[in-house]
Design an enzyme around this catalytic site. Structure first.
Site, PDB file in Angstrom:
ATOM      1  N   LYS A 123     -19.891  -6.963  -4.862  1.00  0.00           N
ATOM      2  CA  LYS A 123     -21.174  -7.230  -4.213  1.00  0.00           C
ATOM      3  C   LYS A 123     -22.199  -6.140  -4.557  1.00  0.00           C
ATOM      4  O   LYS A 123     -23.352  -6.426  -4.848  1.00  0.00           O
ATOM      5  CB  LYS A 123     -20.995  -7.304  -2.693  1.00  0.00           C
ATOM      6  CG  LYS A 123     -20.094  -8.449  -2.223  1.00  0.00           C
ATOM      7  CD  LYS A 123     -20.742  -9.795  -2.459  1.00  0.00           C
ATOM      8  CE  LYS A 123     -19.901 -10.934  -1.942  1.00  0.00           C
ATOM      9  NZ  LYS A 123     -18.546 -11.029  -2.492  1.00  0.00           N
ATOM     10  N   LYS A 158     -22.880 -10.895   3.983  1.00  0.00           N
ATOM     11  CA  LYS A 158     -21.648 -10.929   3.185  1.00  0.00           C
ATOM     12  C   LYS A 158     -20.811  -9.681   3.430  1.00  0.00           C
ATOM     13  O   LYS A 158     -21.333  -8.570   3.333  1.00  0.00           O
ATOM     14  CB  LYS A 158     -21.974 -10.943   1.682  1.00  0.00           C
ATOM     15  CG  LYS A 158     -23.048 -11.932   1.273  1.00  0.00           C
ATOM     16  CD  LYS A 158     -23.238 -11.891  -0.238  1.00  0.00           C
ATOM     17  CE  LYS A 158     -24.488 -12.642  -0.634  1.00  0.00           C
ATOM     18  NZ  LYS A 158     -24.583 -12.818  -2.090  1.00  0.00           N
ATOM     19  N   ARG A 208     -22.287 -19.957 -12.085  1.00  0.00           N
ATOM     20  CA  ARG A 208     -21.353 -18.942 -12.575  1.00  0.00           C
ATOM     21  C   ARG A 208     -21.528 -18.840 -14.093  1.00  0.00           C
ATOM     22  O   ARG A 208     -21.417 -19.835 -14.813  1.00  0.00           O
ATOM     23  CB  ARG A 208     -19.911 -19.355 -12.241  1.00  0.00           C
ATOM     24  CG  ARG A 208     -18.807 -18.637 -13.013  1.00  0.00           C
ATOM     25  CD  ARG A 208     -18.790 -17.132 -12.847  1.00  0.00           C
ATOM     26  NE  ARG A 208     -18.788 -16.681 -11.465  1.00  0.00           N
ATOM     27  CZ  ARG A 208     -17.674 -16.531 -10.732  1.00  0.00           C
ATOM     28  NH1 ARG A 208     -16.496 -16.795 -11.257  1.00  0.00           N
ATOM     29  NH2 ARG A 208     -17.761 -16.100  -9.490  1.00  0.00           N
ATOM     30  N   ARG A 222     -22.173 -24.645  -9.246  1.00  0.00           N
ATOM     31  CA  ARG A 222     -21.338 -25.036  -8.106  1.00  0.00           C
ATOM     32  C   ARG A 222     -22.270 -25.433  -6.980  1.00  0.00           C
ATOM     33  O   ARG A 222     -23.047 -24.622  -6.486  1.00  0.00           O
ATOM     34  CB  ARG A 222     -20.431 -23.869  -7.695  1.00  0.00           C
ATOM     35  CG  ARG A 222     -19.383 -23.576  -8.784  1.00  0.00           C
ATOM     36  CD  ARG A 222     -18.816 -22.198  -8.658  1.00  0.00           C
ATOM     37  NE  ARG A 222     -19.849 -21.194  -8.740  1.00  0.00           N
ATOM     38  CZ  ARG A 222     -19.650 -19.892  -8.510  1.00  0.00           C
ATOM     39  NH1 ARG A 222     -18.464 -19.461  -8.175  1.00  0.00           N
ATOM     40  NH2 ARG A 222     -20.643 -19.044  -8.607  1.00  0.00           N
ATOM     41  N   ARG A 230     -22.490 -22.815   1.363  1.00  0.00           N
ATOM     42  CA  ARG A 230     -21.830 -22.035   0.312  1.00  0.00           C
ATOM     43  C   ARG A 230     -21.407 -22.935  -0.847  1.00  0.00           C
ATOM     44  O   ARG A 230     -20.891 -24.024  -0.640  1.00  0.00           O
ATOM     45  CB  ARG A 230     -20.600 -21.313   0.874  1.00  0.00           C
ATOM     46  CG  ARG A 230     -20.937 -20.332   1.990  1.00  0.00           C
ATOM     47  CD  ARG A 230     -19.702 -19.910   2.746  1.00  0.00           C
ATOM     48  NE  ARG A 230     -19.021 -21.057   3.346  1.00  0.00           N
ATOM     49  CZ  ARG A 230     -17.795 -21.023   3.842  1.00  0.00           C
ATOM     50  NH1 ARG A 230     -17.102 -19.905   3.835  1.00  0.00           N
ATOM     51  NH2 ARG A 230     -17.251 -22.110   4.363  1.00  0.00           N
ATOM     52  N   ASP A 270     -22.741 -14.399 -10.641  1.00  0.00           N
ATOM     53  CA  ASP A 270     -23.246 -15.523  -9.851  1.00  0.00           C
ATOM     54  C   ASP A 270     -24.762 -15.424  -9.815  1.00  0.00           C
ATOM     55  O   ASP A 270     -25.310 -14.351  -9.521  1.00  0.00           O
ATOM     56  CB  ASP A 270     -22.692 -15.477  -8.428  1.00  0.00           C
ATOM     57  CG  ASP A 270     -21.206 -15.796  -8.378  1.00  0.00           C
ATOM     58  OD1 ASP A 270     -20.669 -16.309  -9.377  1.00  0.00           O
ATOM     59  OD2 ASP A 270     -20.587 -15.522  -7.331  1.00  0.00           O
ATOM     60  N   GLU A 278     -24.016 -11.669  -7.477  1.00  0.00           N
ATOM     61  CA  GLU A 278     -22.671 -11.088  -7.466  1.00  0.00           C
ATOM     62  C   GLU A 278     -22.213 -10.845  -8.897  1.00  0.00           C
ATOM     63  O   GLU A 278     -22.538 -11.620  -9.799  1.00  0.00           O
ATOM     64  CB  GLU A 278     -21.692 -12.046  -6.755  1.00  0.00           C
ATOM     65  CG  GLU A 278     -20.437 -11.364  -6.310  1.00  0.00           C
ATOM     66  CD  GLU A 278     -19.416 -12.322  -5.680  1.00  0.00           C
ATOM     67  OE1 GLU A 278     -18.494 -11.786  -5.053  1.00  0.00           O
ATOM     68  OE2 GLU A 278     -19.522 -13.550  -5.838  1.00  0.00           O
ATOM     69  N   ASN A 280     -18.668 -10.486 -10.504  1.00  0.00           N
ATOM     70  CA  ASN A 280     -17.231 -10.570 -10.244  1.00  0.00           C
ATOM     71  C   ASN A 280     -16.462  -9.921 -11.386  1.00  0.00           C
ATOM     72  O   ASN A 280     -16.601 -10.321 -12.544  1.00  0.00           O
ATOM     73  CB  ASN A 280     -16.815 -12.042 -10.111  1.00  0.00           C
ATOM     74  CG  ASN A 280     -17.439 -12.684  -8.875  1.00  0.00           C
ATOM     75  OD1 ASN A 280     -16.907 -12.569  -7.789  1.00  0.00           O
ATOM     76  ND2 ASN A 280     -18.584 -13.318  -9.051  1.00  0.00           N
TER      77      ASN A 280
HETATM   78  N1  LIG Z   1     -28.842 -14.848  -1.247  1.00  0.00           N
HETATM   79  C1  LIG Z   1     -28.259 -16.034  -1.022  1.00  0.00           C
HETATM   80  N2  LIG Z   1     -28.995 -17.105  -0.602  1.00  0.00           N
HETATM   81  C2  LIG Z   1     -28.416 -18.318  -0.364  1.00  0.00           C
HETATM   82  N3  LIG Z   1     -27.102 -18.550  -0.509  1.00  0.00           N
HETATM   83  C3  LIG Z   1     -26.319 -17.529  -0.921  1.00  0.00           C
HETATM   84  C4  LIG Z   1     -26.847 -16.227  -1.201  1.00  0.00           C
HETATM   85  N4  LIG Z   1     -25.839 -15.418  -1.592  1.00  0.00           N
HETATM   86  C5  LIG Z   1     -24.729 -16.168  -1.554  1.00  0.00           C
HETATM   87  N5  LIG Z   1     -25.010 -17.440  -1.156  1.00  0.00           N
HETATM   88  C6  LIG Z   1     -24.053 -18.554  -1.012  1.00  0.00           C
HETATM   89  O1  LIG Z   1     -22.811 -18.008  -0.580  1.00  0.00           O
HETATM   90  C7  LIG Z   1     -21.781 -18.260  -1.542  1.00  0.00           C
HETATM   91  C8  LIG Z   1     -20.894 -17.040  -1.696  1.00  0.00           C
HETATM   92  O2  LIG Z   1     -21.661 -15.894  -2.034  1.00  0.00           O
HETATM   93  P1  LIG Z   1     -21.204 -14.770  -3.066  1.00  0.00           P
HETATM   94  O3  LIG Z   1     -22.177 -13.659  -2.937  1.00  0.00           O
HETATM   95  O4  LIG Z   1     -21.080 -15.367  -4.421  1.00  0.00           O
HETATM   96  O5  LIG Z   1     -19.807 -14.274  -2.499  1.00  0.00           O
HETATM   97  P2  LIG Z   1     -18.272 -14.738  -2.818  1.00  0.00           P
HETATM   98  O6  LIG Z   1     -18.330 -15.788  -3.892  1.00  0.00           O
HETATM   99  O7  LIG Z   1     -17.599 -13.493  -3.267  1.00  0.00           O
HETATM  100  O8  LIG Z   1     -17.716 -15.211  -1.527  1.00  0.00           O
HETATM  101  C9  LIG Z   1     -22.511 -18.627  -2.825  1.00  0.00           C
HETATM  102  O9  LIG Z   1     -21.742 -19.555  -3.574  1.00  0.00           O
HETATM  103  C10 LIG Z   1     -23.810 -19.223  -2.344  1.00  0.00           C
HETATM  104  O10 LIG Z   1     -23.658 -20.617  -2.124  1.00  0.00           O
HETATM  105 MG   LIG Z   2     -19.392 -15.752  -5.649  1.00  0.00          MG
END
Ligand SMILES: Nc1ncnc2c1ncn2[C@@H]1O[C@H](COP(=O)(O)OP(=O)(O)O)[C@@H](O)[C@H]1O
Ligand SMILES: [Mg+2]
Length: 309
Positions: A123, A158, A208, A222, A230, A270, A278, A280
């Site tokens: 993150k 997060k 991704r 995705r 999410r 991401d 993100e 990864n």
């Molecule tokens: N800034 C953001 N605004 C809107 N949706 C978000 C944002 N950051 C993450 N998300 C949503 O949350 C999901 C997970 O976030 P992510 O930062 O990729 O963490 P992880 O995949 O490690 O759980 C993403 O797939 C997205 O749909």
């Molecule tokens: Mg992610």
């Protein structure tokens, strides 16, 4: 030629989805003997890393069910492998960090570089490029979080060590659960979390992009399922074809020299609405889905490049 993958227990891997499995198949197809080990089997003796490994026979084109059989279990110095690929899933907890410290003593190529896995929080790493990231705050302070959410109206919370959408919350300034969500997520202020501006483009998908040695291999979108914001596949998101835009190419070009200098060979970023959310590094996935959409065997390309260098 002999390679090893550090993975979670094999029954937890999904043959038609997991990138680790795709890489194992590609390695076997290119003449490698493929072994696997769990972090618990690592040990150090006479200053170098060893492990009890299982050598696999992969079933031809298995897409479900039994995709491997264990043909041998042996104790080996990691130095006897051409390379070792660390692909254990998060959490990056004390056991994970210890494993990377043991892998420092491997005396062979380990990817991603263990010291880089330790320092690159998935993150926080994205925040090195503030020009590409949404407005973001990292804190355990309820007051600071509330001020951020009140100012922006909507935000995403997060945990810093999660994956697959776990523990990710949508925050709204008028949510009556706001204080409670903050308290539980920060363990009453003991644990900093990431608070990020909510990107409305998230409804169109979380892209991704996989990078090999800094170069984009391909991308997949995705799209969140109904009833969730999410996009993670693990949270019910669905896969859709996409392209890498000019803006995203520029983003990747900015990341490339930093990733390469850090020996972060295989990374999945991401991107939501053109913003980096993100980076990864531990066990990025979606290689299989991207390969299918592009009709290119990307795992084969990656393994061939690894064999050549
Ligand atoms: N800034 C953001 N605004 C809107 N949706 C978000 C944002 N950051 C993450 N998300 C949503 O949350 C999901 C997970 O976030 P992510 O930062 O990729 O963490 P992880 O995949 O490690 O759980 C993403 O797939 C997205 O749909
Ligand atoms: Mg992610």
């Amino acid at each position: 030629m002999h390679c090893a993958f550090v993975v979670d227990p094999l029954p937890s891997l999904i043959v038609h989805h997991d990138t680790s499995v795709a890489l194992m198949y590609a390695a076997a197809a290119q003449g490698y003997t493929v072994s696997v080990l769990g972090v618990g089997s690592l040990f150090i003796q006479a200053g170098q890393a060893w492990a009890t490994v299982q050598t696999l026979q992969l079933q031809a084109r298995a897409l479900a069910g039994a995709w491997y059989s264990v043909v041998d279990t042996q104790t080996m110095a990691l130095a006897d492998f051409d390379w070792v690929w660390m692909r254990k899933d998060p959490p990056v907890d004390a056991a994970y960090i210890t494993a990377t410290q043991m892998l420092d003593l491997a005396q062979t190529k380990v990817l991603n570089k263990p010291s880089a896995l330790r320092s690159a929080n998935e993150k926080l790493y994205a925040l090195r490029w503030p020009q590409w990231t949404p407005e973001t705050l990292v804190t355990g302070s309820k007051g600071q979080i509330r001020e951020f959410v009140q100012r922006l109206g909507k935000a995403v919370l997060k945990p810093l060590d999660g994956k697959g959408g776990e523990g990710i919350f949508f925050l709204a300034s008028d949510d009556r659960n706001l204080n409670s969500l903050i308290e539980v997520s920060t363990q009453w202020g003991q644990r900093p979390v990431m608070i990020q501006a909510y990107l409305p483009a998230a409804v169109e998908g979380d892209k991704r992009i996989l990078l090999w040695r800094g170069q984009p291999l391909g991308a997949v979108n995705r799209i969140p399922g109904t009833g969730d914001f999410r996009g993670n596949i693990a949270a019910g998101g669905r896969v859709a074809a996409t392209e890498i835009t000019d803006r995203e190419q520029a983003l990747c070009a900015d990341l490339a020299p930093v990733l390469q200098a850090a020996d972060l060979d295989f990374v999945g970023i991401d991107v939501i609405g053109g913003y980096l959310t993100e980076v990864n590094v531990t066990s990025p996935t979606m290689l299989r889905e991207i390969s299918e959409l592009m009709q290119v065997d990307l795992a084969a390309r990656v393994i061939a490049d690894l064999a050549a260098t």
